[in-house]
Design a protein around this motif. Structure first.
Motif, short mmCIF file in Angstrom:
data_model
loop_
_atom_site.label_atom_id
_atom_site.label_comp_id
_atom_site.label_asym_id
_atom_site.label_seq_id
_atom_site.Cartn_x
_atom_site.Cartn_y
_atom_site.Cartn_z
N LEU A 292 0.84 -1.19 0.00
CA LEU A 292 0.00 0.00 0.00
C LEU A 292 0.88 1.24 0.00
O LEU A 292 1.83 1.33 0.79
CB LEU A 292 -0.91 0.03 1.24
CG LEU A 292 -1.89 -1.12 1.44
CD1 LEU A 292 -2.60 -0.97 2.77
CD2 LEU A 292 -2.90 -1.17 0.29
N SER A 293 0.56 2.18 -0.87
CA SER A 293 1.17 3.51 -0.85
C SER A 293 0.07 4.51 -0.51
O SER A 293 -0.91 4.64 -1.26
CB SER A 293 1.79 3.85 -2.21
OG SER A 293 2.90 3.03 -2.48
N ILE A 294 0.22 5.17 0.63
CA ILE A 294 -0.85 6.02 1.17
C ILE A 294 -0.33 7.44 1.28
O ILE A 294 0.68 7.70 1.95
CB ILE A 294 -1.31 5.50 2.54
CG1 ILE A 294 -1.89 4.09 2.39
CG2 ILE A 294 -2.33 6.44 3.17
CD1 ILE A 294 -2.23 3.42 3.70
N THR A 295 -1.02 8.36 0.63
CA THR A 295 -0.66 9.78 0.66
C THR A 295 -1.63 10.52 1.56
O THR A 295 -2.86 10.45 1.37
CB THR A 295 -0.68 10.38 -0.75
OG1 THR A 295 0.23 9.65 -1.59
CG2 THR A 295 -0.27 11.84 -0.71
N VAL B 23 8.89 0.74 3.52
CA VAL B 23 10.05 0.77 2.62
C VAL B 23 10.38 2.18 2.15
O VAL B 23 11.50 2.43 1.71
CB VAL B 23 9.83 -0.16 1.40
CG1 VAL B 23 9.72 -1.60 1.85
CG2 VAL B 23 8.59 0.26 0.60
N SER B 24 9.40 3.09 2.25
CA SER B 24 9.71 4.48 1.87
C SER B 24 8.71 5.44 2.50
O SER B 24 7.57 5.06 2.78
CB SER B 24 9.69 4.66 0.34
OG SER B 24 8.37 4.55 -0.17
N TRP C 293 3.51 7.26 2.36
CA TRP C 293 4.09 6.12 3.07
C TRP C 293 3.85 4.87 2.23
O TRP C 293 2.72 4.62 1.78
CB TRP C 293 3.44 5.91 4.42
CG TRP C 293 3.68 6.95 5.48
CD1 TRP C 293 4.56 6.86 6.51
CD2 TRP C 293 3.00 8.21 5.65
NE1 TRP C 293 4.47 7.97 7.33
CE2 TRP C 293 3.53 8.82 6.81
CE3 TRP C 293 2.01 8.88 4.93
CZ2 TRP C 293 3.08 10.05 7.28
CZ3 TRP C 293 1.57 10.11 5.38
CH2 TRP C 293 2.11 10.70 6.54
N THR C 294 4.87 4.04 2.02
CA THR C 294 4.71 2.80 1.27
C THR C 294 5.11 1.62 2.15
O THR C 294 6.24 1.57 2.66
CB THR C 294 5.55 2.79 -0.01
OG1 THR C 294 5.10 3.86 -0.87
CG2 THR C 294 5.41 1.47 -0.75
N TYR C 295 4.17 0.70 2.31
CA TYR C 295 4.38 -0.51 3.11
C TYR C 295 4.27 -1.73 2.20
O TYR C 295 3.39 -1.79 1.34
CB TYR C 295 3.33 -0.62 4.21
CG TYR C 295 3.51 0.36 5.36
CD1 TYR C 295 4.20 -0.02 6.50
CD2 TYR C 295 2.96 1.65 5.30
CE1 TYR C 295 4.35 0.86 7.57
CE2 TYR C 295 3.11 2.53 6.35
CZ TYR C 295 3.81 2.14 7.48
OH TYR C 295 3.96 3.02 8.54
#
Length: 798
Positions: free
Chosen positions: A163-166, A180-181, A192-194
């Motif tokens: 998931l990449s959550i802005t 991871v970032s 946020w990227t998990y």
């Protein structure tokens, strides 16, 4: 000393029929290998937007692909299939893709926008005061992610997710897997990227957005716990024994924790107690505890339960609800074992006795077996745990633990059924367990058995005989029936007997001295043993036997017998909490002639002030002398020994005895913080209205504030209840409740519907419809339609 023997009779349940289970695994046409979603939010409107990328391969010949997608999801742009166009259609409950050419693997890309009614929940964004905590969180079990994210929402399909959550940089974003970032997107937003490195079922996907302080408690794997920024003082009590639970379960289960991270975070208005999302346990903020609320409701057992699920449910997963006990029974079993490590054996005994009570409750309603989708929570959780406890006793702890490791090794990241577990257990114990699983898992657990004794006149030996059967007339296998023979209060001899006869058979002869005999003293088997014994035996039993036997003794003795006072005094002095509570609960239910004497004696003899609260709840004391009232008010001020919940029970007892004591009770309760649930504050506001009327600012205005959107749903509903007790239904309250008719939180919405129906039927209906229209003037059209349907009204909101 006179010789007595315990006569034990398992309680027989009436035979009942049950329907064949129709729960089967979903038939999969495609297998999702991985899923990635880019997510954005409009929290004020409860909207999730984004793009989902699904990587799938075909499992059988098909000309179409079905993706689950509830009507709350809108497809923003035509879906893309391997980067190109694809024929597609929007069905009521999903999206259908029809590729025009042959394919084996594909990437499906869908831009979507959703306004979910389930799956994703928004807290605090509707509070105009800004006091409410603003949060966004998920709850996907069992198939609720289909309300906001298009995908194959199937429990029996395991896949890798990311998931990449802005979101607003002032908030913290947590999700499954490794972070991871974390990249800034302009001055105010962050992405946020998990990433998950192992597959899991999609219902375990999760994220939380909120404001927290992070405490890192481990590095390999990364482990962190989270607490609200303004409640750092609650961290030690909320996460009490967190490291001990982690260490115990890892050591006891014996198979490594394979996931890359483990986080735990509270949220408001969580629809359940907690959820074992892989790498990310989300739990209700009601478990945030301080020293005064820890004894009432702490997070230790929830912590252990959700962590255990990371092996049983997350690592190995059942394909359908038919075998759901393999999730909840295992998690509850290991939860109870961890609680024993933290709190001791007496607490452990109390917990499994409560579990037995819940199983009895389920058996009074229906007769579903443990392995059935309709078995219900008391069987899935409590009976499942008790069955595993019995199995451990049958095969021995060493064999049981070895089998668990083998079970996890052979099925990691895969699907399991009861047969899978049974086969592994049989391979490990090198024994046959058909009878055990038939009796405890596959059929309703209903059994009857008798234990009898006699004295051999020629040898004076003690002869134990027994017989037992289940509802089908088949013997119930008890391969290690524990019989404890007490010679005196200090010395006993244990026997373990293979007992599987349905006709009278002699178990053994005992030719030494004996005083009392216990059967299954630690109640390893989930059978409801009923104790019948002469009252004169009670003191010996209380002095010698296990807590379970003690509790069964006090459940049988004549409360008005000459022996009861001595027994009650002994139990209040040395007995475990479960026995004291059993004794007082029975006295409160049966109300013998000496009832008040019994209860006052319990108050005096008990050194555990929390037991006093328990008794106070059971018995609304009709008369308390001045000295007793003063002592109880003093106890109300002592937050170190009397929990908040028990303080309320004691306060009710005092007020029930003497309404003139209300000002003193209010003053005493004012020393308490009240905790996050504000139970003390709500009660004090209620008392203020009761004695001072509606004008005092600490009374009605305070209750109305608690009733509104600044507080969690549990607090709001408690305020509604108190206001109802005060017979208050002013326009200001009704507007609050009408606005809650569109809540995404089911319990609050249902409470609002109940109040609205009451007002519509008891007040001027047309006026109330106009007030509902005003309260919902800015509501979404879909919500308006739902309210009209539920209340059977027509609103004019054009």
């Amino acid at each position: 000393m006179l010789k007595y023997l315990l006569l034990c009779i398992p309680l027989s349940l009436s035979a009942q029929q049950y329907e064949v289970d129709d729960a089967v695994p979903r038939e999969l046409i495609v297998d999702q290998d991985s899923l990635h979603a880019d997510l954005f939010f409009e929290p004020e409107d409860g909207i999730v937007e984004g793009t989902v990328h699904l990587y799938v391969h075909k499992m059988e010949r098909t000309d179409s692909i079905w993706l689950d997608a509830k009507p709350s999801i809108s497809v923003v742009n035509p879906p893309r299939f391997n980067g190109g166009e694809v024929t597609w259609s929007r069905e009521e409950q999903g999206i259908v893709l029809r590729p025009s050419s042959e394919w084996e693997e594909s990437e499906i890309e869908i831009d979507f926008s959703s306004r979910p009614f389930k799956g994703v929940y928004f807290n605090g964004w509707d509070d105009p005061s800004g006091k409410a905590r603003r949060q966004i969180f998920t709850q996907g079990q069992g198939i609720d992610h289909r309300h906001w994210l298009p995908h194959v929402d199937a429990q029996n399909d395991k896949l890798m997710t990311s998931l990449s959550i802005t979101f607003d940089s002032d908030f913290q974003v947590l999700a499954n897997g490794e972070l991871v970032s974390k990249a800034s997107e302009g001055a105010e937003m962050t992405t946020w990227t998990y990433v998950m490195h192992h597959p899991h079922s999609s219902y375990l996907m999760a994220f939380v957005i909120g404001k927290y302080h992070e405490t890192v408690v481990g590095e390999s794997p990364f482990r962190a716990v989270y607490m609200y920024e303004d409640l750092d003082d609650a961290y030690p009590t909320t996460y009490y024994a967190n490291d001990q639970v982690w260490t115990y379960l890892n050591d006891r289960i014996g198979y490594p924790f394979v996931w890359s991270a483990y986080r735990q975070a509270p949220v408001a208005n969580f629809p359940h107690g907690a959820m074992e999302n892989t790498c990310m346990t989300i739990f209700s903020e009601v478990f945030i505890a301080d020293s005064a609320s820890f004894a009432d409701r702490n997070y230790v057992y929830v912590n252990a339960h959700e962590l255990a699920h990371h092996w049983f449910g997350d690592l190995v997963t059942v394909p359908s609800s038919h075998d759901f006990w393999l999730h909840e029974g295992f998690a509850t079993y290991y939860q109870m074992e961890a609680e024993r490590a933290v709190f001791g054996h007496e607490h452990y005994t109390y917990e499994w006795m409560k579990a037995l009570d819940l199983v009895r409750t389920a058996n009074e309603v229906d007769a579903f077996p443990l392995q059935h989708s309709k078995a219900g929570s008391h069987r899935f959780y409590q009976l499942g745990a008790l069955t595993l406890r019995a199995l451990e006793h049958e095969v021995g702890t060493t064999v049981f633990d070895s089998a668990i490791v083998r079970y996890l090794e052979q099925n990691a990241f895969g699907l399991v059924t009861t047969s899978t577990f049974k086969n592994v257990m049989e391979e490990t114990c090198e024994c046959e367990l058909d009878d055990f699983f038939a009796a405890y898992v596959e059929k309703p657990h209903e059994s009857t058995g008798y234990v009898d004794y006699q004295i051999d006149e020629s040898t004076k030996a003690l002869v134990i005989r027994a017989k037992q059967w289940n509802k089908w007339g088949e013997p119930l296998p008890i391969h290690r029936l524990h019989v404890r023979i007490w010679k005196d209060e200090f010395e006993y001899e244990d026997r373990f007997i293979n007992f599987e006869k349905d006709t009278w058979s002699e178990l053994f002869r005992f030719e030494d001295r004996w005083t009392v005999v216990e059967f299954d003293p630690y109640h390893h088997y989930p059978i409801d043993w009923k104790i019948e014994l002469p009252d004169s035996m009670a003191i010996n039993m209380a002095m010698m036997c296990s807590p379970y036997t003690q509790a069964r003794v006090v459940s049988q003795i004549d409360l008005e017998s000459e022996y009861f006072r001595d027994l009650a005094g002994l139990m209040m002095d040395i007995g475990p909490q479960c026995t004291r509570d059993s004794l007082m609960s029975r006295a409160a239910k049966e109300r013998p002639e000496n009832f008040e004497e019994i209860m006052f004696m319990a108050m005096i003899l008990s050194e555990d002030i929390n037991s006093v609260g328990h008794f106070a709840r059971l018995f609304p004391f009709s008369e308390l002398d001045e000295k007793q009232v003063d002592g109880m008010i003093l106890a109300l001020r002592d937050t170190s020994s009397l929990s908040d919940a028990n303080a309320l029970k004691v306060a009710f007892s005092i007020i029930g005895s003497n309404r003139n004591s209300i000002p003193d009770v209010l003053e005493a309760l004012d020393t308490r913080s009240g905790g996050l649930d504000h139970d003390i504050d709500l009660f004090c506001a209620y008392l203020t209205v009761a004695i001072k009327g509606r004008s005092d600012v600490a009374g009605l205005p305070r209750l109305l504030d608690f009733a509104g959107p600044s507080y969690s749903n549990d607090i709001r509903q408690s305020a509604w209840d108190y206001l109802s007790m005060l017979k208050y239904s002013g326009e200001d309250l009704r507007e609050i409740q009408y606005a809650a008719l569109t809540s995404r939180h089911r319990h609050l919405r249902n409470a609002a519907v109940k109040r609205a129906k009451e007002y519509l039927s008891t007040m001027n209906r047309n006026r109330e419809i106009r007030e509902i229209q005003f309260a919902l003037k800015d509501a979404h059209p879909d919500d308006i339609a739902r309210v009209e349907r539920i209340l059977d009204i027509q609103l004019d909101l054009d």
